[in-house]
Write a protein that holds these residues in place. Structure first.
Motif, PDB file in Angstrom:
ATOM      1  N   THR A 382       0.817  -1.250   0.260  1.00  0.00           N
ATOM      2  CA  THR A 382      -0.157   0.231  -0.161  1.00  0.00           C
ATOM      3  C   THR A 382       0.882   1.033  -0.163  1.00  0.00           C
ATOM      4  O   THR A 382       0.629   2.349  -0.928  1.00  0.00           O
ATOM      5  CB  THR A 382      -1.041  -0.396   1.322  1.00  0.00           C
ATOM      6  OG1 THR A 382      -1.984  -1.124   1.054  1.00  0.00           O
ATOM      7  CG2 THR A 382      -1.446   1.322   0.857  1.00  0.00           C
ATOM      8  N   GLN A 423      -7.353   0.743  -0.771  1.00  0.00           N
ATOM      9  CA  GLN A 423      -7.965  -1.027   0.649  1.00  0.00           C
ATOM     10  C   GLN A 423      -8.789  -1.200   1.040  1.00  0.00           C
ATOM     11  O   GLN A 423      -9.871  -2.013   1.178  1.00  0.00           O
ATOM     12  CB  GLN A 423      -6.247  -1.155   0.934  1.00  0.00           C
ATOM     13  CG  GLN A 423      -6.127  -2.586   1.482  1.00  0.00           C
ATOM     14  CD  GLN A 423      -5.254  -3.427   1.596  1.00  0.00           C
ATOM     15  OE1 GLN A 423      -4.487  -2.127   2.892  1.00  0.00           O
ATOM     16  NE2 GLN A 423      -4.973  -3.878   2.456  1.00  0.00           N
ATOM     17  N   ASP A 503      -5.962  -1.234  -5.159  1.00  0.00           N
ATOM     18  CA  ASP A 503      -4.813  -2.333  -4.094  1.00  0.00           C
ATOM     19  C   ASP A 503      -6.103  -3.061  -3.335  1.00  0.00           C
ATOM     20  O   ASP A 503      -6.868  -3.282  -2.582  1.00  0.00           O
ATOM     21  CB  ASP A 503      -4.371  -0.501  -2.765  1.00  0.00           C
ATOM     22  CG  ASP A 503      -3.996  -1.115  -1.709  1.00  0.00           C
ATOM     23  OD1 ASP A 503      -3.446  -2.943  -1.871  1.00  0.00           O
ATOM     24  OD2 ASP A 503      -3.674  -0.678  -0.959  1.00  0.00           O
TER      25      ASP A 503
HETATM   26 MG    MG Z   1      -1.848  -2.656   1.942  1.00  0.00          MG
END
Ligand code: MG
Ligand code: M5T
Length: 587
Positions: A382, A423, A503
């Motif tokens: 990330t 994410q 992500d």
């Molecule tokens: Mg991540």
């Protein structure tokens, strides 16, 4: 620090409305100039009465008193209207400016500042500043003007008596200053506690599911009660202080009235001043009671206000850590992004941590190709992709887009070219349509339909009773994790980005749907750059390049077949997931 320095942040706002303050000030001058005449009328009336009593004379003076009171009332109204209105204008400006600075902060800012604290500053402190700008300015102006006016007339009646009447004044001013400091300190402590309380409420609302799941309601309630009790305790300490200030001021004033009565009475008996003058004099003194008491209140407002000005100023001066770079003169910022991304020996360390999360990353993603990133949790995936839209800052020269430092691009140009699916999915409490069109406000209904179809969510949305007009979140429907993720993908796709970053954006979607979405994406993103992070080999296997990130370093890089042949992390991951798949089929 003097009070002026504390208030300095407000000057630009005050300056903006100087004309308004001038008008309000003029009205205040008028109302006070009229009001100081009131005792003069009484004086004439009484002196006339002691000489020759006429009923018509009494009526005349009574009418005059009413006229004076009425005129004063009109100007007082105008003063209040203008000055309090200005405080609302400045409150409006301040609130907008607070929101604007918050909106421009890099995401990192919100990791370091608690939401509740920010909210407290934007509400409670803003209110204290408004009270400072409105009532505090108005009452001090009125007090000042009336005192000056009254003083002129009082001195004309008897300088000696005026001196006596104002003997307690230095005592009062020392008192006010002493109390002012204390009030300021205590008020700052109150506001700090209020921030804490707001933060607790906010976190308990946002984390309601967690608190219930862990049965921590009672513990949270107790902890809140403790904080609340502390807040009240601090507030009561301020009340005690204020409760002492006003009676003390009143007492001092009463004391001087006694002195004036004794000495002034003697003056009247010895015929040095007339009865009317004496009555006018004491009337001035009683009329001064309220402004002096108001002064105590104003001191309180000013102290609170300056404490809050500082807290708001802290918000306002926070420079966004990420903003458009100033390029050398004559160099135009690039306006076009093709989509080649290159990391050059990039190392990243979060502020306040010792070890870097990314080490010596060297990676080139040619324009129009796809890159997949796999790796264990916490490896830095990330963090790596957050650098591309500059949600975090990479060191200059370590991240290039189309061969130029990512910092050379205006943020708007850069981010316009990127479709980002974070994410952690976040949707606004608006309709699904508005959420999908978030980054493309002018998108047509067809575009919305098309993007949601590509993200394989369109048909599910159409099955909701209100379709695309369904509200998301608290006031509407609760979406599943996978539904949210697909809406987030549609939100990125509708911008038709040159670079798409996903992500772990399919983690809550079943493998079958995932495959269909990936197929769709491959079609749409042909000739564009795609980066996706995943824990599943099935997701990444068709990517042009696959990077394995372990503990901040790229340990393997290549195509699926190359990596499988390497007998490393990827091979292991591949075999494990193949096994799982087989077991699933058998089971
Ligand atoms: Mg991540
Ligand atoms: C990598 C740390 C985190 C972890 C490492 C976002 C963020 C991360 N970290 C910070 O110290 N501060 C931050 O603001 O960085 O984190 P990541 O990049 O989120 O890892 P990942 O995406 O590979 O993990 P996952 O779980 O999403 O697969 O040590 O503490």
């Amino acid at each position: 620090m003097t009070i002026w320095e504390n208030l300095r942040p407000l000057f630009p706002y005050l300056r903006r409305y100087r004309r308004g303050f001038l008008v309000g000030g003029l009205f205040a001058v008028c109302s006070n100039a009229i009001w100081v005449l009131f005792p003069q009328v009484i004086r004439r009336a009484i002196d006339d009465m002691t000489r020759h009593l006429s009923y018509r004379g009494i009526l005349f003076y009574a009418g005059l008193l009413i006229a004076v009171a009425l005129a004063k009332g009109v100007f007082l109204f105008l003063t209040r209207w203008v000055l309090i209105g200005l405080s609302r204008d400045i409150e409006y400006d301040l609130r907008n400016d607070i929101f604007r600075t918050l909106e421009l902060q890099a995401p990192g800012y919100f990791r370091e500042h608690r939401t509740g604290d920010i909210m407290a500053r934007a509400t409670n402190d803003l209110n204290a500043v408004r009270m400072l700008l409105g009532p505090a300015i108005m009452y001090s102006l009125n007090t000042l003007l009336f005192t000056v006016g009254a003083l002129i007339f009082m001195v004309r009646i008897s300088p000696w008596l005026t001196l006596l009447a104002f003997v307690p004044l230095p005592a009062a001013s020392i008192l006010v200053q002493y109390f002012g400091r204390r009030i300021h300190e205590r008020f700052e402590r109150i506001q700090a506690m209020y921030s804490d309380i707001s933060a607790q409420v906010q976190e308990n609302v946002a984390g309601a599911r967690l608190v219930r799941a862990f049965a921590q309601e009672e513990a949270e309630i107790r902890s809140f009660e403790r904080a609340n009790a502390e807040y009240i305790r601090r507030a009561l300490r301020l009340v005690r202080l204020m409760g002492m200030l006003w009676p003390t001021l009143e007492f001092l004033l009463g004391l001087s009235l006694v002195v004036v009565l004794l000495v002034g009475g003697h003056e009247v008996v010895t015929r040095r001043i007339s009865v009317g003058a004496f009555v006018a004099f004491t009337t001035y003194m009683t009329m001064l009671t309220w402004p002096v008491i108001a002064l105590g209140w104003v001191v309180n407002l000013v102290q609170r206000g300056t404490a809050s000005v500082r807290r708001i100023h802290e918000l306002l001066i926070a420079k966004p850590s990420i903003s458009d770079a100033t390029l050398p003169v004559g160099q135009a910022p690039p306006t076009e992004i093709r989509g080649e991304i290159e990391f050059r020996n990039l190392t990243l360390t979060y502020p306040g941590t010792a070890a870097p999360v990314l080490r010596k990353i060297d990676l080139r993603i040619p324009e129009g190709t796809s890159l997949a990133i796999v790796g264990p949790t916490g490896a830095g995936k990330t963090s790596l992709v957050s650098l591309i839209p500059r949600l975090m800052e990479a060191e200059r020269g370590t991240l290039l887009i189309d061969g130029r430092s990512v910092m050379d691009y205006p943020l708007a140009t850069l981010r316009q070219a990127i479709g980002f699916v974070p994410q952690e999915t976040f949707l606004f409490g608006e309709t699904i349509r508005e959420n999908v069109a978030f980054g493309a406000p002018n998108a047509t209904d067809e575009a919305v339909l098309d993007a949601t179809r590509a993200a394989h969510i369109r048909d599910e949305i159409l099955e909701f009773p209100k379709g695309f007009d369904t509200l998301v979140g608290e006031r509407g429907i609760t979406l599943s994790g996978g539904q949210k993720q697909r809406i987030a993908i549609a939100r990125a796709l509708i911008r038709d980005p040159k670079i798409l970053i996903l992500d772990d954006a399919l983690s809550s979607v079943d493998t079958y749907t995932e495959e269909q979405i990936l197929h769709e994406l491959a079609e749409r993103m042909r000739g564009r750059t795609t980066i996706f992070i995943s824990h599943r080999v099935s997701t990444v296997r068709h990517a042009d390049q696959i990077a394995v990130l372990v503990d901040g370093s790229i340990v393997e890089l290549g195509t699926h077949d190359e990596l499988v042949a390497r007998n490393g992390y990827y091979t292991e991951l591949h075999e494990k997931q193949m096994l799982e798949e087989e077991l699933a089929v058998v089971g």
